[in-house]
Every structure is written in structure tokens, then in C-alpha cells.
Scaffold this motif. Structure first.
Motif, mmCIF file in Angstrom:
data_model
loop_
_atom_site.group_PDB
_atom_site.id
_atom_site.type_symbol
_atom_site.label_atom_id
_atom_site.label_comp_id
_atom_site.label_asym_id
_atom_site.label_seq_id
_atom_site.Cartn_x
_atom_site.Cartn_y
_atom_site.Cartn_z
ATOM 1 N N ASP A 151 0.807 -1.231 0.000
ATOM 2 C CA ASP A 151 0.000 0.000 0.000
ATOM 3 C C ASP A 151 0.835 1.275 0.000
ATOM 4 O O ASP A 151 0.293 2.370 -0.128
ATOM 5 N N ASP A 152 2.144 1.142 0.158
ATOM 6 C CA ASP A 152 3.015 2.318 0.200
ATOM 7 C C ASP A 152 3.645 2.535 -1.177
ATOM 8 O O ASP A 152 4.768 2.106 -1.452
ATOM 9 N N LYS A 155 7.313 3.651 -2.064
ATOM 10 C CA LYS A 155 8.465 2.753 -2.105
ATOM 11 C C LYS A 155 8.836 2.346 -3.527
ATOM 12 O O LYS A 155 9.927 1.826 -3.754
#
Length: 463
Positions: A151-152, A155
Motif C-alpha cells: 500500500d506504500d 516505495k
């Protein structure tokens, strides 16, 4: 005494991360002649040190690279080949203990990012074998998202080099090399027996099909590589060949995969051996009728490097500075224009005031003119009436004049007659006047004779 290790005993496996390299490493590691251990990353540092870009260090990587290049080029009677030969001897001595301890003859160094130093590896170990592993780049991106990014999405830029430079490496033409073997992840899953048999033949090793069932052998859990799937399975699973399409229902993932496909382009995508139209169709068919994909961030935005972001910020700041300067100049010009406009408005106000006064005067003059016209009209009516009377009187006068002219003509005739009569009477008048004079004289004489002489000095009238 053990013989020194030779570079022909080395096998390098190069790929993008999340391309199935751990699976293939597990299979090859099961061969009786191959030893492998996690991901060494051993050759990246000494070989990348020759590059003057792409690395940052507190000591100054660019300066270090230039200094090293100068040192190598200045080696008395040696040069670059000598440097690579010394690297070869040095690092073969580091690989050798693993082979000596395992009793095997080949060392498999599976470090996916060796694509960064492929050409340098070829120079250092010209007799080594190279396995280049391909996987559908969309599947690679999907696996990176599922495994590491999740979900990030911020990154994702950590894998910029893999998705850009790694792809550029895989798009190269390797047909001129005789020490390279191409393996496709999808073929390894769908036909593991034929794929591994061809690979062992390239490595000049006996074919051992039992290596495919890697899960039946006890094996250590490595630090690097696939952390889950390989250990959950015991052999290649065909279901993973198109597993990347399962996430296409997620708008953000579908947007990123679609962006990546367009970045690669039809030519670049098919140069790696994959069907562009088929991949595009897979993305399109998983797109809902009412998609919110357009709200997701673009892949280019997410993959921007710090340098690119800083460069973009610098350019944006420069543009902003220029725009601010232009805005200040524009504001200055606007102020001047406003001042001129104010002056012009003031002049216009005064002109309007003068115009109002002129309009008022004009209105008054028009009013006076209207009244004058009205008076003139009335006079005109009166004069027309008088003119009519005059014309009527003129007619009467003309008739009267004619009468008078007739009368005057008669008078003239009478006058002429009178003149003639007067001419005839003139001698008679003179005679009568003489007679009156004589009568007067005689009368005076008679008076003188009858009175005594009082005035003796007087002379008689008849004297």
C-alpha cells in the motif's frame, strides 16, 4: 593441494528482481555439480567502482572512479586487461572455498542486479556461463507491488533502476555471445523438464530432471530472493504464469501496469519476447465500465529519482522565480497602466463633464432653437397670411394703379390742355396786371392833387 578455481566454473544468473530467479536457483542448486548461496552481490562493488555515475558516497564516488581509471590506465606496461585479470584471480579465490567445502565443481552466483556490470563481468570472467532470466515485465511490476510495495506506493521509486535500466539491459541483443543462455520464467513454469534439460546442456552438465522437485530436498532459507512462494511450493506451479492479472481489478495497480506498458512501447515490449497486444488486452478486459483509474498517480511520478525530483524542483523554482520576476514586471507595468488609466479616466471624467456642460448648452441652444423655430414658424404663418393679404392688396392696388394710371393719363392730358390754355392766357394776364398798375398810379395821382403840398421836396409821381 586444491587446484586454483577457474572462471569457467562460475555461473552468473542475471534478471530483474521478482522474475523467478530464486525458483531457478533452487532448481539448479539441486544439481550434484552446482553450489549456490543466497545472493552474493560480490562483484557489484569492484566493477561498479569504474563507473562515474549512478553511485553516491561520502568520499565522492565520481572522483574515486576517475582516480581509479587514471591508476589503471597508467599501470606500466599493463592497463585495463591486467586490472581485470587481477580482479579475476582475487575474486575466484573468494568463490573457491565454497566449492572446496561442498565438493562441487560449479558456483552459481545469482545476483539479479548484475545487469549493472554485465559488460565488466564479461571482461573479468570471459569463460564464465551467464544465464539471463526473462519474465513479462508487467508481471515483474505486479510482483514488486504485491511483495515489497503493497500500500506504500512511495516505495516504488526504490525499484526505478530495475524497471528502467534493468529493462534496457534485457532489450539488448545477446546473439553475439556464446556464453549466454536465455530462460523465460513462463516456460520454466509450463515446461520445466525441457527448459531445465536445455539449460543443463548449455552448462555442459548431466541432465538431472529430479532437480525440478526442489521441495523434496532439505534446503536453507536464504536472506534474499523470494521470501514466500518458493518455500510454499515444491516445484514450478503453472498457475503463477499469469498470476499478475489477478490484481488488475485494483485501479491503482491497473493504472501503473498500463503506464508501464505504454512506457515500454510495442517495440521494446516485443523485443523481450512478449506480445504487446495480448498484454494490452489483458489490462483492458479487467477495466470496469466506470473506472477511477485516472485518479491514481502515474508511474512516471512514482519512479522519479531524488535527483530528478530535485532537478524538477530546481527547474520549477527557476520557472517560478522567472514567473515571479515576470509577474513583478507585469505588476509594475500594470501599475503604470493603471496610473495611465486613472489619468485617462480623470481626463475622461473631465471630458465627460465638459461634454455634459456642452450637452447642456446644446440642449439649451436646442431649446432656444426650438422656441425660435416655433416663433419663426408662427411669424412665418403670420407673414404667409400677410403675404396673402399683400398679394390680395397687390392685386387690388394693381387694378387701382391701372385706374389711377388712366386717371393720371387723363390728368396729364388736362394739364397739357391747361398749359396750352395758360400759354394763351399769359399776354392777357400781363395786360390785366398793367391795367391794375395804371389804375393804381392814377388813383395815387388823384389823391396827390386833392391834398395840399406837404412834402414840397417830393417829386410828382409822373415826373
Amino acid at each position: 593441494m586444491n587446484k586454483p578455481m577457474q572462471d569457467k566454473q562460475l555461473i552468473f544468473m542475471i534478471s530483474l528482481p521478482r522474475s523467478g530467479s530464486t525458483l531457478l536457483q533452487k532448481i539448479l542448486g539441486g544439481h550434484d555439480d552446482i553450489y549456490t548461496s543466497s545472493e552474493p552481490w560480490l562483484m557489484l562493488h569492484p566493477l561498479y567502482a569504474l563507473k562515474d555515475e549512478g553511485i553516491q558516497a561520502r568520499y565522492g564516488a565520481r572522483l574515486a572512479a576517475q582516480g581509479l581509471q587514471d591508476f589503471i590506465s597508467d599501470l606500466p606496461g599493463k592497463g585495463e586487461d591486467f586490472y581485470y585479470a587481477q580482479l579475476r584471480d582475487c575474486y575466484l579465490s573468494l568463490y573457491a572455498p565454497y566449492l572446496q567445502g561442498s565438493g562441487k565443481s560449479r558456483f552459481l552466483d545469482k545476483t539479479p542486479r548484475y545487469y549493472e556490470v554485465f559488460d565488466e563481468l564479461q571482461k573479468t570472467f570471459p569463460q564464465a556461463k551467464f544465464i539471463i532470466l526473462y519474465r513479462n515485465p508487467l508481471a515483474v511490476l505486479a510482483s514488486i507491488l504485491n511483495t515489497w510495495v503493497k500500500d506504500d506506493l512511495g516505495k516504488l521509486k526504490e525499484y526505478r533502476g530495475d524497471l528502467y535500466q534493468g529493462i534496457e539491459f534485457l532489450q539488448r541483443d545477446f546473439s553475439a555471445y556464446n556464453n549466454i543462455h536465455i530462460v523465460r520464467y513462463e516456460e520454466l513454469l509450463l515446461a520445466p523438464e525441457s527448459t531445465t534439460a536445455s539449460l543443463f546442456a548449455f552448462l555442459q552438465l548431466p541432465n538431472q530432471p529430479e532437480c525440478i522437485d526442489y521441495g523434496k530436498r532439505p534446503a536453507e532459507r536464504w536472506r534474499y530472493g523470494d521470501p514466500r512462494t518458493v518455500y510454499a511450493k515444491s516445484r514450478p506451479d503453472t498457475q503463477h504464469a499469469e498470476a499478475w492479472q489477478q490484481k488488475l481489478g485494483i485501479a491503482e495497480y491497473r493504472k501503473l501496469l498500463s503506464d508501464y506498458l505504454q512506457i515500454l512501447g510495442k517495440t521494446g515490449f516485443e523485443r523481450m519476447g512478449y506480445d504487446f497486444a495480448q498484454a494490452e488486452q489483458a489490462i483492458t478486459k479487467n477495466m470496469p465500465a466506470h473506472s477511477a483509474t485516472h485518479t491514481a498517480p502515474s508511474l512516471c511520478q512514482l519512479l522519479q529519482s531524488t535527483d530528478e525530483i530535485n532537478k524538477s524542483l530546481d527547474e520549477a523554482n527557476k520557472c517560478l522565480h522567472n514567473e515571479n520576476q515576470s509577474l513583478q514586471e507585469a505588476n509594475k507595468s500594470l501599475d503604470e497602466a493603471n496610473k495611465r488609466l486613472h489619468d485617462e479616466n480623470q481626463n475622461l471624467h473631465e471630458a465627460n463633464k465638459s461634454l455634459d456642460e456642452a450637452n447642456k448648452r446644446l440642449h439649451d441652444e436646442n431649446q432656444n432653437l426650438h422656441e425660435a423655430n416655433k416663433s419663426l414658424h408662427e411669424k412665418e404663418v403670420i407673414m404667409q397670411g400677410e403675404l396673402a393679404k399683400c398679394r390680395h392688396n397687390q392685386k387690388e392696388h394693381s387694378e387701382r394703379i391701372k385706374v389711377l394710371e388712366k386717371e393720371l393719363a387723363g390728368i396729364f392730358q388736362s394739364t397739357e390742355s391747361l398749359k396750352e390754355h395758360r400759354a394763351l392766357l399769359q399776354p392777357r394776364r400781363k395786360l390785366m396786371a398793367y391795367k391794375r398798375l395804371l389804375n393804381t398810379i392814377n388813383s395815387a395821382r388823384e389823391n396827390h392833387v386833392s391834398q395840399p403840398a406837404t412834402n414840397q421836396g417830393s417829386m410828382p409821381i409822373d415826373q
